[in-house]
Design an enzyme around this catalytic site. Structure first.
Site, PDB file in Angstrom:
ATOM      1  N   ASP A  16      18.902  -1.765   5.202  1.00  0.00           N
ATOM      2  CA  ASP A  16      19.724  -0.570   5.443  1.00  0.00           C
ATOM      3  C   ASP A  16      19.733   0.410   4.275  1.00  0.00           C
ATOM      4  OD1 ASP A  16      20.412  -1.545   7.928  1.00  0.00           O
ATOM      5  OD2 ASP A  16      22.296  -2.429   7.251  1.00  0.00           O
ATOM      6  N   ARG A  63     -13.892 -19.809  -1.590  1.00  0.00           N
ATOM      7  CA  ARG A  63     -14.582 -18.524  -1.457  1.00  0.00           C
ATOM      8  C   ARG A  63     -13.830 -17.466  -2.266  1.00  0.00           C
ATOM      9  NH1 ARG A  63     -16.906 -16.970   4.246  1.00  0.00           N
ATOM     10  NH2 ARG A  63     -18.444 -18.457   3.460  1.00  0.00           N
ATOM     11  N   ARG A  68      24.586 -17.659   6.090  1.00  0.00           N
ATOM     12  CA  ARG A  68      25.956 -17.229   5.785  1.00  0.00           C
ATOM     13  C   ARG A  68      26.754 -18.506   5.498  1.00  0.00           C
ATOM     14  NH1 ARG A  68      25.326 -11.515   6.152  1.00  0.00           N
ATOM     15  NH2 ARG A  68      23.968 -11.066   7.917  1.00  0.00           N
ATOM     16  N   MET A 116     -12.176   4.204   4.653  1.00  0.00           N
ATOM     17  CA  MET A 116     -11.022   3.732   5.427  1.00  0.00           C
ATOM     18  C   MET A 116      -9.724   3.926   4.634  1.00  0.00           C
ATOM     19  SD  MET A 116     -10.903  -0.382   5.112  1.00  0.00           S
ATOM     20  CE  MET A 116      -9.178  -0.340   5.473  1.00  0.00           C
TER      21      MET A 116
END
Length: 739
Positions: free
Chosen positions: A166, A576, A88, A672
């Protein structure tokens, strides 16, 4: 607005500089938005700068404003909060602070800003844009910049993205962070329900929403709460007695727990706060129930962003960059919003003013206006909650004047699941049953799809029978892939025996095919000349005519969660590459959107043919990537993307071609993806579209009800014409679009 690949490739950001900042309260998904802005900006040739610590960093300058690179936003997708910081800033509210901010931007050539924050942050950005030319004049007069620099940077372009858990910003159906906050709330509610049930307790939960009740409202829908209190819908006088009566009725109906959800800004008709402690004291005093209070607080802001928020933020970030590239000196500031399932641009200040009008309406006790101003999404959720919130007794149910004492002509409506299970099916069944009962119908549940239908596995299902179903995964009714064509005689017989007047079929493509088969059988069986409605429920999201299907969001979250863990593993071992196989049949939705949400390097899908050259190109890309600091790779493959380029083939090709540079692993995610508790989105989505489907069925039944043969003819003519049209359009009575 064109948004295809060719259009994007024709845009150039060469010579342009874009600053991206997050301001105000943090929200999960902000990092995904920052990442999208950076990578899209770099893709079109622009320079992109991080502005750390929001407006404070813009005012302070120095190391707070740094150029971003492609690699600098790697691994941001799965991180909550905002990695570039938010603060802020009082300084930016002053003219002197904005003058320093303008100097810092001009020194770096930044004339395009992406601001991610709430309405206060976006209002500040628009003020900054309006003052820009005057600020530059002051800097020229003080000698801090040259006249030439002032002319080169004469216009400041602003694009906003709303980051707020919100969901309190008008003009967008969802804001970045809202879905993730709902995940946190529902995780807590699901956990609380087990302990509440054990001890027969009442729990009062406070969720965030000082000025907006969206989180409380949707979480109440998603968990089947007994009561909800929000700022936009203060309870009527006498609500205390009504609430206690409902809690008492539910206990008498053998329900072992009660859940009350309260938005932190909940008020009564006199604008007085309704607190959790007030409600606890009320329940204890009037009912004597063992009652506990839980205040969720900042837990709702934390954690990993959901798949929905990652995708939403990524799409908004790309659209924001496109908006900046297309902006001209006179273009007003815009905000990127979600409308239906599309990212759209709206005038920023119009949306801000509408948002401020909501609070003004509530202050003036114009609560209906406040709900309307909140927008379509909020209003639909509220209407659905009202439909499901009150269990009507027989005297309150609608009656048909032609048959005294008979509930809505005693229509019998059957509901069944068809195809593979999908999380959210049970929420849809619960909603359909309760709305159907409210509409005055007798509801019947069919076990095990059409296979159970032909065997007569049909029984009446009542209000209390579906209690607690919203949070259950799979299909509690049971579901089979069996199509009705094989058993059409027996199904017609069961329709006649149970006098079924309408069918609600919840499922995927098998459900779609089933209704077409029943339609084809109408010329031979008058029992099928009744209203029939399908709700799309499949993790594959492969039903035509709808953007989304029940279950797809839950499946995506399962994929993304697994990919996050795999990426973490790959980062630890270095060099990987993982090949991940997803479900979806011949539809690439899960692989494509999962790749976007997980930050994968490539996705192979059936809809986009590929050959060995494409595979080789991807191997070369990963080889180059291993030379950077991001020494890992992730590739998603749809299970049926290619008959020949199987998961094993791609794994072996990558292993061979990457030998000495990276090693390879493969994972088949399998079933799954079908399991687990439904996500808040799927619970809410299933609840809303099932309610809408039942209202459609009720409308058709009431509209075309006659006695004897007249009933058959009217229903036949109506439904036949609609189904023929629908078949040509390749979808059946879709109730999902835009809701």
């Amino acid at each position: 607005m064109p948004d295809n690949k060719k259009f994007i490739e024709n845009l150039s950001g060469t010579g342009k500089c874009i600053g991206v900042l997050t301001s105000g309260g943090d929200a999960q998904g902000m990092n995904a938005a920052v990442r999208a802005v950076v990578r899209m900006g770099i893709y079109v040739g622009a320079k992109v700068y991080f502005i750390h610590e929001g407006y404070q960093g813009m005012v302070d300058g120095g190391d707070n404003i740094k150029e971003a690179s492609w690699e600098s936003v790697s691994s941001m997708l799965q991180v909550g909060g905002t990695v570039i910081g938010s603060a802020r800033c009082k300084d930016f509210r002053t003219h002197e602070g904005r003058l320093r901010a303008a100097l810092n931007l001009v020194q770096r050539g930044i004339t395009n800003l992406c601001v991610i924050g709430g309405d206060g942050s976006l209002t500040g950005a628009n003020l900054f844009r309006e003052e820009w030319s005057g600020l530059l004049d002051e800097l020229v007069q003080s000698g801090e910049i040259s006249e030439e620099a002032s002319q080169i940077h004469s216009a400041l372009h602003i694009v906003g993205m709303v980051g707020s858990i919100d969901n309190d910003f008008c003009g967008t159906d969802m804001t970045i962070g809202t879905d993730s906050a709902l995940h946190r709330i529902i995780e807590v509610v699901d956990a609380i329900m087990t302990t509440a049930q054990s001890h027969q307790r009442t729990f009062v939960l406070e969720v965030m929403g000082r000025h907006c009740g969206y989180l409380a409202l949707v979480s109440a829908l998603a968990c089947g709460a007994d009561w909800v209190l929000i700022p936009e819908m203060p309870p009527k006088d006498g609500w205390e007695e009504q609430m206690c009566n409902k809690l008492s009725e539910n206990r008498a109906d053998k329900k072992r727990l009660n859940i009350i959800i309260v938005a932190e800004g909940a008020i009564d008709q006199s604008n007085k706060p309704i607190t959790t402690e007030l409600i606890k004291d009320l329940v204890v005093r009037c009912l004597g129930f063992d009652t506990r209070v839980t205040i969720l607080g900042h837990v709702q802001r934390g954690g990993t962003p959901s798949a929905f928020d990652r995708i939403l933020a990524s799409r908004m970030g790309v659209e924001a960059v496109l908006a900046l590239l297309e902006a001209s000196p006179g273009t007003p500031a815009c905000v990127v919003s979600l409308c239906g399932n599309q990212a759209v641009r709206l005038p920023l200040m119009e949306c801000v003013q509408m948002t401020q009008e909501v609070q003004k309406a509530m202050d003036e006790k114009r609560f209906e206006d406040a709900v309307r101003l909140r927008g379509r999404s909020f209003e639909n959720n509220l209407n659905t909650y009202k439909l499901l919130s009150h269990r009507k007794i027989d005297s309150e149910l609608p009656h048909d004047g032609t048959q005294e004492g008979c509930r809505c002509s005693s229509f019998n409506v059957a509901v069944l699941n068809v195809g593979a299970p999908a999380a959210g099916m049970n929420a849809a069944v619960r909603s359909a049953v309760r709305v159907g009962i409210t509409e005055g119908h007798t509801m019947f549940a069919v076990s095990d799809g059409f296979e159970g239908f032909c065997k007569g596995q049909i029984k009446e299902i009542k209000w209390g029978d579906v209690g607690g179903w919203t949070g259950q995964g799979g299909s509690l009714l049971g579901t089979k892939r069996t199509l009705p064509a094989k058993h059409i005689d027996k199904i017609a017989e069961q329709m006649r025996i149970h006098n079924i007047n309408a069918l609600l079929v919840i499922g995927g493509f098998e459900a779609f095919e089933s209704l077409l088969q029943l339609f084809d059988a109408r010329s031979r069986y008058e029992e099928f000349c009744v209203p029939m409605c399908m709700l799309p429920a499949t993790i594959s999201n492969n039903v035509s005519g709808t953007d989304l299907s029940i279950g797809a969001d839950t499946s995506l979250n399962a994929i993304v969660e697994t990919c996050d863990r795999i990426k973490q593993s790959a980062s630890g071992t270095k060099r990987r590459v993982f090949i991940i196989e997803t479900m979806g049949g011949y539809c690439g939705y899960l692989a494509t959107v999962g790749a976007l949400a997980a930050g994968a390097d490539a996705a192979y899908i059936y809809e986009e043919p590929f050959d060995i050259r494409d595979l080789q190109s991807n191997v070369e890309h990963l080889t180059e990537k291993m030379k950077t600091s991001i020494q890992r790779g992730l590739v998603l493959r749809n299970e049926n993307c290619s008959e020949n380029y199987t998961t094993d083939f791609i794994y072996q090709l990558y292993s061979e071609e990457g030998k000495g540079v990276f090693d390879c692993r493969k994972n088949v995610l399998g079933h799954m993806q079908q399991g687990g508790a439904p996500s808040p989105f799927d619970r809410n989505f299933g609840t809303k579209i099932a309610a809408k489907a039942m209202q459609w069925i009720s409308k058709k039944l009431k509209e075309f009800y006659r006695t004897g043969k007249e009933k058959l003819d009217v229903v036949w003519d109506c439904v036949k014409s609609e189904l023929i049209f629908v078949r040509q359009k390749t979808y059946i009575f879709n109730t999902a679009a835009g809701n």
